[in-house]
Design a protein around this motif. Sequence first.
Motif, PDB file in Angstrom:
ATOM      1  N   LYS A  25       0.835  -1.212   0.000  1.00 49.31           N
ATOM      2  CA  LYS A  25       0.000   0.000   0.000  1.00 49.31           C
ATOM      3  C   LYS A  25       0.864   1.255   0.000  1.00 49.31           C
ATOM      4  O   LYS A  25       1.887   1.277   0.690  1.00 49.31           O
ATOM      5  CB  LYS A  25      -0.929  -0.003   1.221  1.00 49.31           C
ATOM      6  CG  LYS A  25      -0.204  -0.010   2.560  1.00 49.31           C
ATOM      7  CD  LYS A  25      -1.150  -0.289   3.718  1.00 49.31           C
ATOM      8  CE  LYS A  25      -0.401  -0.184   5.036  1.00 49.31           C
ATOM      9  NZ  LYS A  25      -1.155  -0.738   6.170  1.00 49.31           N
ATOM     10  N   SER A 192       5.025  -6.223  10.310  1.00 54.58           N
ATOM     11  CA  SER A 192       6.486  -6.053  10.433  1.00 54.58           C
ATOM     12  C   SER A 192       6.969  -6.145  11.883  1.00 54.58           C
ATOM     13  O   SER A 192       7.958  -6.798  12.170  1.00 54.58           O
ATOM     14  CB  SER A 192       6.905  -4.694   9.850  1.00 54.58           C
ATOM     15  OG  SER A 192       6.737  -4.702   8.455  1.00 54.58           O
ATOM     16  N   SER A 210       6.367  -2.479   5.797  1.00 48.57           N
ATOM     17  CA  SER A 210       7.535  -1.607   5.945  1.00 48.57           C
ATOM     18  C   SER A 210       8.861  -2.357   6.033  1.00 48.57           C
ATOM     19  O   SER A 210       9.888  -1.841   5.578  1.00 48.57           O
ATOM     20  CB  SER A 210       7.351  -0.667   7.134  1.00 48.57           C
ATOM     21  OG  SER A 210       6.777  -1.326   8.223  1.00 48.57           O
ATOM     22  N   ARG A 216       6.444   3.888   5.119  1.00 49.82           N
ATOM     23  CA  ARG A 216       5.550   4.589   4.212  1.00 49.82           C
ATOM     24  C   ARG A 216       5.628   6.088   4.484  1.00 49.82           C
ATOM     25  O   ARG A 216       5.875   6.513   5.600  1.00 49.82           O
ATOM     26  CB  ARG A 216       4.116   4.084   4.408  1.00 49.82           C
ATOM     27  CG  ARG A 216       3.893   2.682   3.844  1.00 49.82           C
ATOM     28  CD  ARG A 216       2.507   2.169   4.150  1.00 49.82           C
ATOM     29  NE  ARG A 216       2.281   1.917   5.562  1.00 49.82           N
ATOM     30  CZ  ARG A 216       2.634   0.787   6.181  1.00 49.82           C
ATOM     31  NH1 ARG A 216       3.227  -0.191   5.527  1.00 49.82           N
ATOM     32  NH2 ARG A 216       2.414   0.630   7.463  1.00 49.82           N
TER      33      ARG A 216
END
Length: 220
Positions: A25, A192, A210, A216
């Motif tokens: 995403k 994560s 991540s 992000r």
Amino acid sequence: MSIKEQLINIKSSLPKEVTLVAVSKTKPVSDLQEAYDAGQRVFGENKIQEMAAKWEVLPKDISWHMIGHVQRNKVKYMAEFVDLIHGVDNFKLLKEIDKQAKKHNRVIDCLLQIKIAEEDSKFGMSEEEATALLTSNEFQELENIVIVGVMGMATFTDNLTQVRQEFKKLKDTFGVLQSIHERLETISMGMSGDYELAIEEGSNMVRIGSSIFGARNYPI
Ligand SMILES: *Cc1c(COP(=O)(O)O)cnc(C)c1O
């Protein structure tokens, strides 16, 4: 480290039976292509239109997972191609997925999202609600969806004892639901920051963003 290196590191640390969903995403198509070129085929997105746009341009052997909260009126944009919907938390949504899947002559796999975190902001059903859904007559009538497992998100906290407790709760709920619905096989838990813990507690599908693609730019 490059995306490829991160991916290889994580993959090599996962037990064989654990599926890695690469959560892409907000990341550009070029990042997904890099992961694809390194062998990754399962990608998770949390916005339907973003996922559809990426599906259009990337190789067609990618398995697309919708991991975010799903709005009923947007199901139609992914019904043609989505492989697994993680965040199903009510019957009306399931009914809409069934309806849209039927239009494409497909059967779409879904996970019931179970609320295990203490935060009010996290979605999900209770074990009782999930049991009621799986045993209802109206559920039996749906032919174009299959519930294949459960998904959950732990509380965002440094308290690992609490996180472990919440993962245990999801595993327990999975066991209870499996006794009434034999098709259940997937436990989607772990991100994560907590996937190792999740695997210790029985996860067989982890959603990692991540640690593969880097932080992000904006939190979603
Ligand atoms: C973003 C997201 C993830 C991945 O989070 P990371 O901490 O970046 O690994 C996993 N699951 C869901 C539902 C998400 O929205």
